[in-house]
Scaffold this motif. Sequence first.
Motif, PDB file in Angstrom:
ATOM      1  N   THR A 204     -22.226 -39.168   1.920  1.00 47.68           N
ATOM      2  CA  THR A 204     -23.504 -39.470   1.266  1.00 47.68           C
ATOM      3  C   THR A 204     -24.660 -39.457   2.251  1.00 47.68           C
ATOM      4  OG1 THR A 204     -23.250 -41.865   1.571  1.00 47.68           O
ATOM      5  CG2 THR A 204     -22.307 -40.907  -0.434  1.00 47.68           C
ATOM      6  N   LEU A 205     -24.369 -39.502   3.537  1.00 46.88           N
ATOM      7  CA  LEU A 205     -25.409 -39.524   4.566  1.00 46.88           C
ATOM      8  C   LEU A 205     -25.767 -38.127   5.066  1.00 46.88           C
ATOM      9  CD1 LEU A 205     -23.892 -42.463   6.620  1.00 46.88           C
ATOM     10  CD2 LEU A 205     -25.934 -42.598   5.185  1.00 46.88           C
ATOM     11  N   LEU A 206     -25.075 -37.114   4.561  1.00 45.42           N
ATOM     12  CA  LEU A 206     -25.214 -35.765   5.100  1.00 45.42           C
ATOM     13  C   LEU A 206     -26.087 -34.876   4.227  1.00 45.42           C
ATOM     14  CD1 LEU A 206     -21.479 -35.041   6.019  1.00 45.42           C
ATOM     15  CD2 LEU A 206     -23.256 -36.043   7.480  1.00 45.42           C
ATOM     16  N   ASP A 207     -26.664 -33.846   4.880  1.00 41.60           N
ATOM     17  CA  ASP A 207     -27.173 -32.696   4.147  1.00 41.60           C
ATOM     18  C   ASP A 207     -25.947 -31.829   3.895  1.00 41.60           C
ATOM     19  OD1 ASP A 207     -29.812 -33.598   4.417  1.00 41.60           O
ATOM     20  OD2 ASP A 207     -29.969 -32.672   6.402  1.00 41.60           O
ATOM     21  N   ARG A 208     -25.412 -31.878   2.676  1.00 37.77           N
ATOM     22  CA  ARG A 208     -24.086 -31.319   2.427  1.00 37.77           C
ATOM     23  C   ARG A 208     -24.060 -29.810   2.614  1.00 37.77           C
ATOM     24  NH1 ARG A 208     -20.916 -34.787  -0.752  1.00 37.77           N
ATOM     25  NH2 ARG A 208     -19.289 -33.189  -0.723  1.00 37.77           N
ATOM     26  N   PRO A 209     -23.090 -29.310   3.378  1.00 47.42           N
ATOM     27  CA  PRO A 209     -22.913 -27.862   3.501  1.00 47.42           C
ATOM     28  C   PRO A 209     -22.350 -27.275   2.217  1.00 47.42           C
ATOM     29  CG  PRO A 209     -21.133 -29.024   4.608  1.00 47.42           C
ATOM     30  CD  PRO A 209     -22.114 -30.074   4.149  1.00 47.42           C
ATOM     31  N   ALA A 210     -22.397 -25.967   2.100  1.00 46.70           N
ATOM     32  CA  ALA A 210     -21.803 -25.304   0.943  1.00 46.70           C
ATOM     33  C   ALA A 210     -20.290 -25.503   0.970  1.00 46.70           C
ATOM     34  CB  ALA A 210     -22.150 -23.818   0.971  1.00 46.70           C
ATOM     35  N   PRO A 211     -19.651 -25.573  -0.207  1.00 46.87           N
ATOM     36  CA  PRO A 211     -18.201 -25.818  -0.250  1.00 46.87           C
ATOM     37  C   PRO A 211     -17.395 -24.836   0.596  1.00 46.87           C
ATOM     38  CG  PRO A 211     -19.140 -26.023  -2.445  1.00 46.87           C
ATOM     39  CD  PRO A 211     -20.242 -25.525  -1.555  1.00 46.87           C
ATOM     40  N   GLY A 212     -17.812 -23.576   0.642  1.00 44.25           N
ATOM     41  CA  GLY A 212     -17.063 -22.574   1.396  1.00 44.25           C
ATOM     42  C   GLY A 212     -17.127 -22.737   2.898  1.00 44.25           C
ATOM     43  N   GLU A 213     -17.964 -23.628   3.391  1.00 41.67           N
ATOM     44  CA  GLU A 213     -18.087 -23.811   4.831  1.00 41.67           C
ATOM     45  C   GLU A 213     -17.039 -24.764   5.396  1.00 41.67           C
ATOM     46  OE1 GLU A 213     -22.087 -24.902   5.727  1.00 41.67           O
ATOM     47  OE2 GLU A 213     -22.933 -23.084   4.879  1.00 41.67           O
ATOM     48  N   ALA A 214     -16.350 -25.520   4.552  1.00 38.13           N
ATOM     49  CA  ALA A 214     -15.323 -26.434   5.033  1.00 38.13           C
ATOM     50  C   ALA A 214     -14.120 -25.639   5.524  1.00 38.13           C
ATOM     51  CB  ALA A 214     -14.900 -27.388   3.921  1.00 38.13           C
ATOM     52  N   PRO A 215     -13.560 -25.978   6.682  1.00 37.17           N
ATOM     53  CA  PRO A 215     -12.428 -25.219   7.227  1.00 37.17           C
ATOM     54  C   PRO A 215     -11.157 -25.435   6.414  1.00 37.17           C
ATOM     55  CG  PRO A 215     -12.882 -27.147   8.591  1.00 37.17           C
ATOM     56  CD  PRO A 215     -13.989 -27.067   7.587  1.00 37.17           C
ATOM     57  N   ALA A 216     -10.281 -24.422   6.423  1.00 36.58           N
ATOM     58  CA  ALA A 216      -9.067 -24.464   5.608  1.00 36.58           C
ATOM     59  C   ALA A 216      -8.123 -25.575   6.036  1.00 36.58           C
ATOM     60  CB  ALA A 216      -8.358 -23.111   5.678  1.00 36.58           C
ATOM     61  N   TRP A 217      -8.054 -25.875   7.339  1.00 38.48           N
ATOM     62  CA  TRP A 217      -7.103 -26.886   7.807  1.00 38.48           C
ATOM     63  C   TRP A 217      -7.418 -28.273   7.245  1.00 38.48           C
ATOM     64  CZ3 TRP A 217      -9.759 -30.678  10.193  1.00 38.48           C
ATOM     65  CH2 TRP A 217     -10.946 -30.341  10.864  1.00 38.48           C
ATOM     66  N   ALA A 218      -8.654 -28.485   6.763  1.00 39.63           N
ATOM     67  CA  ALA A 218      -9.033 -29.792   6.229  1.00 39.63           C
ATOM     68  C   ALA A 218      -8.456 -30.043   4.845  1.00 39.63           C
ATOM     69  CB  ALA A 218     -10.549 -29.934   6.195  1.00 39.63           C
ATOM     70  N   GLY A 219      -7.930 -29.008   4.206  1.00 41.22           N
ATOM     71  CA  GLY A 219      -7.177 -29.185   2.973  1.00 41.22           C
ATOM     72  C   GLY A 219      -7.932 -29.813   1.825  1.00 41.22           C
ATOM     73  N   GLY A 220      -9.224 -29.593   1.723  1.00 40.82           N
ATOM     74  CA  GLY A 220      -9.980 -30.145   0.614  1.00 40.82           C
ATOM     75  C   GLY A 220     -10.343 -31.614   0.759  1.00 40.82           C
ATOM     76  N   THR A 221     -10.044 -32.224   1.911  1.00 46.88           N
ATOM     77  CA  THR A 221     -10.401 -33.628   2.146  1.00 46.88           C
ATOM     78  C   THR A 221     -11.855 -33.732   2.598  1.00 46.88           C
ATOM     79  OG1 THR A 221      -9.795 -33.611   4.485  1.00 46.88           O
ATOM     80  CG2 THR A 221      -8.025 -34.046   2.895  1.00 46.88           C
ATOM     81  N   PRO A 222     -12.444 -34.928   2.604  1.00 48.39           N
ATOM     82  CA  PRO A 222     -13.805 -35.089   3.113  1.00 48.39           C
ATOM     83  C   PRO A 222     -13.962 -34.717   4.586  1.00 48.39           C
ATOM     84  CG  PRO A 222     -13.209 -36.974   1.757  1.00 48.39           C
ATOM     85  CD  PRO A 222     -11.950 -36.175   1.943  1.00 48.39           C
ATOM     86  N   VAL A 223     -12.862 -34.583   5.300  1.00 49.51           N
ATOM     87  CA  VAL A 223     -12.938 -34.145   6.703  1.00 49.51           C
ATOM     88  C   VAL A 223     -13.592 -32.772   6.792  1.00 49.51           C
ATOM     89  CG1 VAL A 223     -11.608 -33.614   8.785  1.00 49.51           C
ATOM     90  CG2 VAL A 223     -10.899 -35.512   7.297  1.00 49.51           C
ATOM     91  N   GLY A 224     -13.339 -31.909   5.816  1.00 48.40           N
ATOM     92  CA  GLY A 224     -13.870 -30.544   5.853  1.00 48.40           C
ATOM     93  C   GLY A 224     -15.385 -30.470   5.835  1.00 48.40           C
ATOM     94  N   PRO A 225     -16.043 -31.044   4.812  1.00 54.34           N
ATOM     95  CA  PRO A 225     -17.510 -31.007   4.822  1.00 54.34           C
ATOM     96  C   PRO A 225     -18.119 -31.784   5.980  1.00 54.34           C
ATOM     97  CG  PRO A 225     -16.677 -32.210   2.902  1.00 54.34           C
ATOM     98  CD  PRO A 225     -15.512 -31.515   3.521  1.00 54.34           C
ATOM     99  N   ALA A 226     -17.435 -32.822   6.467  1.00 60.23           N
ATOM    100  CA  ALA A 226     -17.948 -33.547   7.629  1.00 60.23           C
ATOM    101  C   ALA A 226     -17.942 -32.642   8.855  1.00 60.23           C
ATOM    102  CB  ALA A 226     -17.110 -34.801   7.882  1.00 60.23           C
ATOM    103  N   TYR A 227     -16.859 -31.894   9.049  1.00 56.67           N
ATOM    104  CA  TYR A 227     -16.811 -30.967  10.182  1.00 56.67           C
ATOM    105  C   TYR A 227     -17.869 -29.878  10.036  1.00 56.67           C
ATOM    106  CZ  TYR A 227     -15.316 -27.670  13.678  1.00 56.67           C
ATOM    107  OH  TYR A 227     -15.316 -26.822  14.768  1.00 56.67           O
TER     108      TYR A 227
END
Length: 361
Positions: A204-227
């Motif tokens: 909630t504190l982030l300027d959220r990136p596009a969904p496709g920018e999250a890396p595959a290893w993050a497996g759809g967890t919030p770790v992906g958009p944070a990275y």
Amino acid sequence: MSTRFRFTASPSPRAATGRVAGVYGQLARDFGLRAPDTFVVLSPVPELLAATWALMRESLIVGPGDRTGKELVALGVSRANRCPFCVDAHTVLLHATGDHALAERLARGERPADEAHARVLEWGERSRVPGALEDGPYPFPRAHLPGYAGTALAFHFINRVVSALVGEDLLPGRAQRLRAVRSLGGRALARTVRRSAPPGDALTLLDRPAPGEAPAWAGGTPVGPAYAALLRTAMAGADLLDTDDQGPVVEALLDRGGPHPPLALPGFPGRRERPGARLVLLAAPAPYRITDEDVAAWRRPDQTDDCLVRLVALGAFLAVDRVESALGRAVRSGEPSRPSRGAAGTSVARPVPGHLLGGHG
């Protein structure tokens, strides 16, 4: 923890507003400390502070996997990066998890008695070398990869920022070197560390990136958009480099690999000729080698503390990306495998200025 910054005069946490205040509020609730130096030093760049906190929170604190195991990864990464501040911090946090004997074995420089703990610690230590995370098997369940990998990447970044911009000692007078102080510090944090917290709050504190920018290893967890958010904000520091420096900096980092450079620093730009490039190149493999003279040679009246933080963050993240790109190759191939020379560095260009790097791998 008192503030002991090397080159910046970061704003007082008491004066924090907006996104910075939001981060401090979550830190107090979920980490047990409202404004530790590791985060206050990033406060001149609120979006960078928020993304760094998000990656740490969503992986280490609430991500998949055992908290003790992820603390061991953070400690192993910090050892490999020669960040005594973070090594001491995670020793205290192991006390907070209740693993007092393990914390003290590590404080004495001994190997964990439990073989599973030893393998996790060594995985964190190996991760500094580009391609090491491609070697298997993982010392934890595959389903926990987002938590463990996110923790490793978070601390490859945090270690470098801390080593460059914060003093070495966690507590005044090196009090953390006393067993009683480590134990008491851990017990003071124990309730927070052992409390469950919901995933995703830091997003909630982030300027959220596009969904496709999250890396595959993050497996759809919030770790992906944070990275992905940290990638975006850290790589924005490229705009502080002269155009002629951007390409050579990236190429130099691709060639350097993971080893710590010798004291003579052969091959690094001189302070007078390319001071900005020198700071970035030092921040990646050896941020603890940045000196007053290096910063003075770079700084001009229009270059404020936020510029220095962003430049260090750029170098730190370029090193992180080498680790992440190897991890991404392993995940895409389905199994950990031997590293392949030359692919590292491709992932940094996903959301960063096209004039700096090529396409994303």
